[in-house]
Structure formats: structure tokens, C-alpha cells
Motif scaffolding. Structure first.
Motif, mmCIF file in Angstrom:
data_model
loop_
_atom_site.group_PDB
_atom_site.id
_atom_site.type_symbol
_atom_site.label_atom_id
_atom_site.label_comp_id
_atom_site.label_asym_id
_atom_site.label_seq_id
_atom_site.Cartn_x
_atom_site.Cartn_y
_atom_site.Cartn_z
ATOM 1 N N ARG A 1 0.695 -1.213 0.007
ATOM 2 C CA ARG A 1 -0.069 0.049 0.000
ATOM 3 C C ARG A 1 0.760 1.150 0.169
ATOM 4 N NH1 ARG A 1 -3.783 -2.040 4.884
ATOM 5 N NH2 ARG A 1 -1.719 -2.483 5.495
ATOM 6 N N ARG B 1 -0.352 5.169 6.600
ATOM 7 C CA ARG B 1 -1.219 4.598 5.338
ATOM 8 C C ARG B 1 -2.140 5.696 4.736
ATOM 9 N NH1 ARG B 1 -2.890 0.104 8.575
ATOM 10 N NH2 ARG B 1 -5.067 0.724 7.817
ATOM 11 N N GLU C 1 -4.456 5.771 3.058
ATOM 12 C CA GLU C 1 -5.816 5.326 3.088
ATOM 13 C C GLU C 1 -6.424 5.940 4.253
ATOM 14 O OE1 GLU C 1 -5.999 0.847 4.312
ATOM 15 O OE2 GLU C 1 -4.860 1.058 2.563
#
Length: 304
Positions: free
Chosen positions: A93, A113, A115
Motif C-alpha cells: 500500500r 497509510r 488510506e
């Protein structure tokens, strides 16, 4: 071993803090609102919260002062899948590198991260921050290490230090100026240590003081050091930052510093693993748990 609802701590998926709860495999959350009452009583013993979403197979009892609330085996399992511990190296990721500000002279560089957005910054109690770059995990990690060394900033800042300055933060313009200065120093290193696979991101200072509720109530002078069986925590939520809830208690239910109680910080990492029973927040004068002065004083057993 049957348990009631146990707290899993505070999360910041958006602009409002949420308390998480678990009972076996069941999960739920309570969205917290400033000005609302909050009250509970600790029941029994504190037990391990497990790891990676799994219940502790031993139902182990853990220390009342631990902020991790995990037994040694669950702590090992959790760390084995941790980006922060450099044990998760093949994550495909995208990650972001950030510059976070917690108080005058208190700056750190970290990664999260992509996201997750800014949730990690809110969870740490970062008063202000800006993104620095984005890219693969190892590129983000390498950039983080380079910038820590070049800027002379630590890899973590203890929550005790964050609490000590939170009640006397400089104005937003001054907070932003320190972030801008640190960003400039970091950006000057592009091409001289930044991996090519990390995409630089433009300066965009975000300030969290408003969503944390800071500056709208009296500064907190004490914090809870531990829970005990039968110990009650109750008051009116006036601010929150990271895992810390600021509660106006006793004779100062409005949190303006004019009453006899004052504002107390509850680090919700200390309540994870406890079974908590609801109590009337108006019972604040009946609360008795160990407290410690935020400014560095000694532990005191007092009404809270």
C-alpha cells in the motif's frame, strides 16, 4: 470466561472522537460530543485486549498502569505485524510521510497509510501538521529516517510532554510558522537523501486545535494515573486530543476554571481492557481515582 462490554480506546476516523467497545466478537462505538456528560465505573480486573482483532486466548490480567493493555504473548503478536516496529516490510500500500507539531519545539516526522488520511495525526494528538511526501512503504520509511536525523527531531514524543503544554499553546499563526519552517528544512533535502520513489507533497498546514476543543476551557492540571476496581470517572467532556479526554469535574462542570473541581485528563489507553459500567455523569463529586499533577507533581488520591 464471560465479560461485559470492555473499552478498546479512542479512535478519530473523522473530526469527532469515538470510544470503541468490545464484548467477545461484538463491536460498537460511542461518538463523543463536547459539552456532553461521560461517566463509568471500573468493574473487576483489567484484562488483555488481545491482538490484531483477536481475543486474548488466556484472558490474562494486565497492569492497571499499562497503556498497551496486552499480555506478553499478545504484545508480541501485535508487534509482529507492526509498521512502526519495522516488522511489516512487504506492504504494497501507499504511505505518506508527515511533519507533526505538538507544542513549541515539539516536532516529529512519521508515516501513515495513505488510506487512513489524517486519522493517525488526530490519534497522536498532533495540534498541527503537514504532509511531506507519498510513496511505497520502504521509501517512506527511508525518508522518515533521513529527515529525523537532518531535522534533529525524535521518533516519538511522550504524551506527558504533550499534556504539559496543551493548556498554553501559542496562537495558530505561531503554530503554523513553526510547521512552515520545519517543512522548508525538510523540502531542502529533496534530491539529497529522499528516495526517488517518494513523491514530494506541497505545504498545506492543517490545524486541529478547533476539532480538539482546545482553548475553549480551562487548562487541565491533573490526569488520571490508573483505574481501580470500583473507581468512578464522571464529568463533562470539554476537549479531547489523541487518546486524552479532558473532563470538567466536581464544582467546575462548565470547565471554565471557576469551580472547585477543575479539568482532569483521562488517557483512554488506561481504560482499555476494563469492563465499564455506566454511571450518571452528575455523580462527579463521588469520583475517587488516583490522580497526578500534569506539571510534574506527585501522585494524589483525590476526588475527581
Amino acid at each position: 470466561m464471560a465479560f461485559g462490554w470492555r473499552c478498546t480506546g479512542v479512535a478519530w476516523p473523522g473530526d469527532a472522537p469515538q470510544l470503541g467497545w468490545s464484548k467477545g466478537a461484538e463491536r460498537r462505538v460511542s461518538v463523543l460530543a463536547y459539552g456532553a456528560g461521560l461517566g463509568f465505573r471500573a468493574v473487576g480486573e483489567r484484562h488483555c485486549v488481545g491482538a490484531r482483532g483477536n481475543v486474548c486466548p488466556l484472558g490474562a490480567v494486565v497492569s492497571v498502569r499499562s497503556t498497551g493493555a496486552r499480555c506478553p504473548e499478545c504484545a508480541r503478536l501485535d508487534r509482529a505485524h507492526s509498521v512502526a516496529a519495522d516488522t511489516l516490510l512487504d506492504d504494497p500500500r501507499t504511505y505518506r510521510v508527515y511533519l507533526a507539531w505538538f507544542g513549541p519545539g515539539m516536532v516529529k516526522v512519521g508515516i501513515t497509510r495513505e488510506e487512513r488520511g489524517a486519522a493517525r495525526l488526530r490519534e497522536q494528538g498532533a495540534v498541527a501538521f503537514t504532509w511531506l511526501g507519498r510513496g511505497p512503504l520502504m521509501a517512506a520509511r527511508r525518508t522518515e529516517e533521513v529527515l529525523r536525523a537532518a531535522l534533529g527531531v525524535p521518533d516519538r514524543i511522550p504524551y506527558a510532554r504533550k499534556r504539559a503544554v496543551r493548556g498554553r499553546l501559542p496562537a495558530e499563526q505561531e503554530r503554523s510558522a513553526e510547521v512552515v519552517e520545519s517543512y522548508g528544512r525538510a523540502a531542502a533535502l529533496q534530491g539529497r537523501g529522499w528516495p526517488e520513489s517518494l513523491e514530494p507533497l506541497p505545504l498545506d498546514v492543517v490545524d486541529h486545535a478547533e476539532i480538539f476543543g482546545l482553548g475553549r476551557s480551562a487548562a487541565a492540571k491533573r490526569s488520571v494515573s490508573e483505574l481501580v476496581d470500583g473507581g468512578v470517572v464522571a464529568g463533562r467532556l470539554v476537549a479531547a486530543a489523541g487518546p486524552d479526554l479532558h473532563l470538567a469535574v466536581g464544582g467546575d462542570a462548565d470547565g471554565d476554571g471557576g469551580g472547585s473541581g477543575g479539568v482532569v485528563v483521562l488517557d483512554t489507553r488506561l481504560i482499555t481492557g476494563w469492563e465499564l459500567a455506566a454511571v450518571d455523569p452528575a455523580a462527579a463529586n463521588d469520583i475517587r481515582v488516583p490522580l497526578i499533577d500534569i506539571g510534574g507533581g506527585g501522585v494524589q488520591g483525590g476526588l475527581f
